[in-house]
Design an enzyme around this catalytic site. Structure first.
Site, PDB file in Angstrom:
ATOM      1  N   GLN A 283      -9.393  -0.960  11.068  1.00 12.45           N
ATOM      2  CA  GLN A 283      -9.708  -1.784  11.310  1.00 12.45           C
ATOM      3  C   GLN A 283      -9.831  -1.925  12.442  1.00 12.45           C
ATOM      4  O   GLN A 283     -10.119  -1.397  12.948  1.00 12.45           O
ATOM      5  CB  GLN A 283      -8.027  -2.477  11.364  1.00 12.45           C
ATOM      6  CG  GLN A 283      -6.906  -2.688   9.372  1.00 12.45           C
ATOM      7  CD  GLN A 283      -8.525  -3.445   8.604  1.00 12.45           C
ATOM      8  OE1 GLN A 283      -9.425  -3.548   8.120  1.00 12.45           O
ATOM      9  NE2 GLN A 283      -7.467  -4.011   7.316  1.00 12.45           N
TER      10      GLN A 283
ATOM     11  N   PRO B 102     -21.998  -8.233 -13.960  1.00  9.54           N
ATOM     12  CA  PRO B 102     -21.030  -9.579 -14.932  1.00  9.54           C
ATOM     13  C   PRO B 102     -21.123  -9.003 -15.696  1.00  9.54           C
ATOM     14  O   PRO B 102     -19.571 -10.569 -15.834  1.00  9.54           O
ATOM     15  CB  PRO B 102     -22.577 -10.632 -15.058  1.00  9.54           C
ATOM     16  CG  PRO B 102     -23.679 -10.390 -13.952  1.00  9.54           C
ATOM     17  CD  PRO B 102     -23.827  -8.338 -13.410  1.00  9.54           C
TER      18      PRO B 102
ATOM     19  N   ASP C  43       0.756  -1.120   0.060  1.00  9.93           N
ATOM     20  CA  ASP C  43       0.158   0.440  -0.053  1.00  9.93           C
ATOM     21  C   ASP C  43       0.511   1.589  -0.140  1.00  9.93           C
ATOM     22  O   ASP C  43       0.914   1.525   1.009  1.00  9.93           O
ATOM     23  CB  ASP C  43      -0.913   0.626   1.453  1.00  9.93           C
ATOM     24  CG  ASP C  43      -1.635  -1.045   1.100  1.00  9.93           C
ATOM     25  OD1 ASP C  43      -2.083  -1.555   0.043  1.00  9.93           O
ATOM     26  OD2 ASP C  43      -2.244  -1.535   2.387  1.00  9.93           O
TER      27      ASP C  43
ATOM     28  N   LYS D  61       1.186  -8.119  -2.357  1.00  8.27           N
ATOM     29  CA  LYS D  61      -0.738  -7.810  -2.408  1.00  8.27           C
ATOM     30  C   LYS D  61      -0.437  -6.548  -3.374  1.00  8.27           C
ATOM     31  O   LYS D  61       0.046  -5.429  -2.573  1.00  8.27           O
ATOM     32  CB  LYS D  61      -1.253  -7.746  -1.923  1.00  8.27           C
ATOM     33  CG  LYS D  61      -2.924  -7.328  -1.787  1.00  8.27           C
ATOM     34  CD  LYS D  61      -3.933  -8.290  -0.784  1.00  8.27           C
ATOM     35  CE  LYS D  61      -3.702  -6.879   0.244  1.00  8.27           C
ATOM     36  NZ  LYS D  61      -4.992  -5.419  -0.575  1.00  8.27           N
TER      37      LYS D  61
ATOM     38  N   ASP E  10      -4.977  -7.215  -5.741  1.00  7.70           N
ATOM     39  CA  ASP E  10      -6.108  -7.272  -4.919  1.00  7.70           C
ATOM     40  C   ASP E  10      -7.074  -5.842  -5.163  1.00  7.70           C
ATOM     41  O   ASP E  10      -7.200  -4.776  -5.298  1.00  7.70           O
ATOM     42  CB  ASP E  10      -5.970  -6.418  -3.299  1.00  7.70           C
ATOM     43  CG  ASP E  10      -7.011  -6.676  -2.377  1.00  7.70           C
ATOM     44  OD1 ASP E  10      -8.248  -7.180  -3.176  1.00  7.70           O
ATOM     45  OD2 ASP E  10      -7.017  -5.785  -1.406  1.00  7.70           O
TER      46      ASP E  10
ATOM     47  N   GLY F 168      -0.022  -5.084   5.959  1.00  2.57           N
ATOM     48  CA  GLY F 168       0.361  -3.917   5.365  1.00  2.57           C
ATOM     49  C   GLY F 168       1.073  -2.592   6.367  1.00  2.57           C
ATOM     50  O   GLY F 168       2.250  -3.032   6.444  1.00  2.57           O
ATOM     51  N   ARG F 169       0.231  -1.959   7.444  1.00  2.98           N
ATOM     52  CA  ARG F 169       0.829  -1.091   8.236  1.00  2.98           C
ATOM     53  C   ARG F 169       1.446  -1.384   9.003  1.00  2.98           C
ATOM     54  O   ARG F 169       2.934  -1.167   9.232  1.00  2.98           O
ATOM     55  CB  ARG F 169      -0.102  -0.323   8.759  1.00  2.98           C
ATOM     56  CG  ARG F 169      -1.437   0.843   7.340  1.00  2.98           C
ATOM     57  CD  ARG F 169      -1.796   1.422   8.005  1.00  2.98           C
ATOM     58  NE  ARG F 169      -2.962   0.271   8.178  1.00  2.98           N
ATOM     59  CZ  ARG F 169      -4.747   0.786   7.993  1.00  2.98           C
ATOM     60  NH1 ARG F 169      -5.192   2.460   7.581  1.00  2.98           N
ATOM     61  NH2 ARG F 169      -5.354  -0.063   7.481  1.00  2.98           N
TER      62      ARG F 169
ATOM     63  N   THR G 227     -19.230  -7.163 -17.466  1.00  2.00           N
ATOM     64  CA  THR G 227     -17.578  -6.725 -16.706  1.00  2.00           C
ATOM     65  C   THR G 227     -16.821  -7.044 -15.752  1.00  2.00           C
ATOM     66  O   THR G 227     -15.927  -6.924 -16.342  1.00  2.00           O
ATOM     67  CB  THR G 227     -18.297  -4.970 -16.604  1.00  2.00           C
ATOM     68  OG1 THR G 227     -18.932  -4.430 -16.974  1.00  2.00           O
ATOM     69  CG2 THR G 227     -16.932  -3.955 -15.915  1.00  2.00           C
TER      70      THR G 227
HETATM   71  O1  C5P Z   1      -2.209  -2.123   6.646  1.00  2.77           O
HETATM   72  P1  C5P Z   1      -3.328  -3.341   6.562  1.00  2.77           P
HETATM   73  O2  C5P Z   1      -3.075  -4.640   7.410  1.00  2.77           O
HETATM   74  O3  C5P Z   1      -4.841  -2.593   7.190  1.00  2.77           O
HETATM   75  O4  C5P Z   1      -3.769  -3.615   5.412  1.00  2.77           O
HETATM   76  C1  C5P Z   1      -4.905  -4.550   4.841  1.00  2.77           C
HETATM   77  C2  C5P Z   1      -4.769  -4.177   3.224  1.00  2.77           C
HETATM   78  O5  C5P Z   1      -5.744  -5.226   2.922  1.00  2.77           O
HETATM   79  C3  C5P Z   1      -5.254  -3.083   2.372  1.00  2.77           C
HETATM   80  O6  C5P Z   1      -4.574  -3.700   1.776  1.00  2.77           O
HETATM   81  C4  C5P Z   1      -6.286  -3.410   2.249  1.00  2.77           C
HETATM   82  O7  C5P Z   1      -7.582  -2.919   1.232  1.00  2.77           O
HETATM   83  C5  C5P Z   1      -7.001  -4.894   2.376  1.00  2.77           C
HETATM   84  N1  C5P Z   1      -8.326  -5.092   2.758  1.00  2.77           N
HETATM   85  C6  C5P Z   1      -8.535  -5.508   4.458  1.00  2.77           C
HETATM   86  N2  C5P Z   1      -9.718  -5.914   4.094  1.00  2.77           N
HETATM   87  C7  C5P Z   1     -10.506  -6.591   3.405  1.00  2.77           C
HETATM   88  C8  C5P Z   1     -10.181  -6.908   2.356  1.00  2.77           C
HETATM   89  C9  C5P Z   1      -8.640  -6.420   1.919  1.00  2.77           C
HETATM   90  O8  C5P Z   1      -8.373  -4.731   4.664  1.00  2.77           O
HETATM   91  N3  C5P Z   1     -11.597  -7.276   3.744  1.00  2.77           N
END
Ligand code: C5P
Length: 238
Positions: A195, A70, A13, A35, A63, A215-216, A72
């Site tokens: 989250q 459908p 990200d 990802k 992702d 991610g973070r 598209t």
């Molecule tokens: O930074 P963090 O660990 O929260 O990153 C989570 C990643 O997972 C982000 O790229 C987010 O778009 C992705 N994601 C999510 N929840 C979902 C599907 C994907 O957080 N249900």
């Protein structure tokens, strides 16, 4: 055999291919997949996929969370399939037709994961969005219903929170992949972000998660390599 680091999907990200190159360079040996999400793909497109392949042996999860009519979705998925990535996503959404179209479009060339319910969504959000009370009272019912649609239409698995993995594995079997974002290692739990349905790496693994999307907690760590290594150690111990 799957090693601890193979469970880690590092979420690139970041807003430029140069930043992505930095993380791919330092983390290639420490994660199982990279990802690529909307931010990076909109900026850098298929070039970034090529860059990951050139720089690393790790898998690629594109992702893009498709959500459209459908026809598209089928055509977009066919384009994704040509990129040679391992996993990609479509929202489970309202109907099965979109999921079916995604699976047909993939031609078996890329694993299609249905996004059940974003891990940033809480019961309160579901209630405010006008869903039936049974779903806001127990959010896992909605996740299960959507996972069932994904399974029936031939998806490879789903994206769900670590809190729902056990239920999904019990209902649809071990082979149906459960990929879990919203992972917050104990050493980051004090930091609040968007989250809401979060789990630690250890509890997601104990519940049966196949891959942890992180991610973070790694990207923003003082030492991202050390953060990835600590996460792998936690996975190993679980
Ligand atoms: O930074 P963090 O660990 O929260 O990153 C989570 C990643 O997972 C982000 O790229 C987010 O778009 C992705 N994601 C999510 N929840 C979902 C599907 C994907 O957080 N249900």
């Amino acid at each position: 055999m799957k090693r601890a680091k193979d469970y880690i999907i590092f979420s690139l990200d970041v807003s430029s291919a140069e930043e992505a190159r930095h993380y791919i360079g330092i983390l290639s040996e420490h994660v199982g997949m990279f990802k690529v999400g909307l931010e990076l793909f909109i900026r850098s497109g298929p070039e970034v996929i090529k860059m990951i392949k050139d720089m690393s042996q790790a898998g690629i999860f594109l992702d893009l969370k498709l959500h459209d009519i459908p026809a598209t979705v089928r055509r977009a998925m066919a384009s994704i399939a040509e990129l040679g990535v391992n996993l990609t996503t479509v929202h489970c959404g309202e109907t099965r037709e979109m999921l079916k179209a995604a699976v047909i479009g993939s031609s078996g060339e890329v694993g299609v994961l249905g996004v059940t319910l974003l891990t940033s969504i809480s019961s309160y959000d579901i209630q405010k969005a006008g869903f039936e009370n049974q779903y806001s009272a127990d959010i896992s019912k909605l996740v299960l219903k959507r996972a069932e649609m994904a399974k029936d239409e031939g998806c490879t698995g789903v994206v769900c929170s670590g809190l729902e993995v056990k239920m999904i594995k019990n209902a649809f079997g071990k082979e149906f992949l459960a990929v879990t974002p919203g992972i917050r290692p104990a050493w980051t739990l004090a930091e609040k972000d968007d989250q809401k349905r979060v789990t630690t790496p250890a509890s997601a693994i104990k519940n049966g998660s196949d891959y942890l999307v992180i991610g973070r907690p790694i990207r923003d760590a003082k030492d991202p390599v050390q953060a990835a290594v600590m996460t792998a150690e936690e996975i190993e111990s679980a």
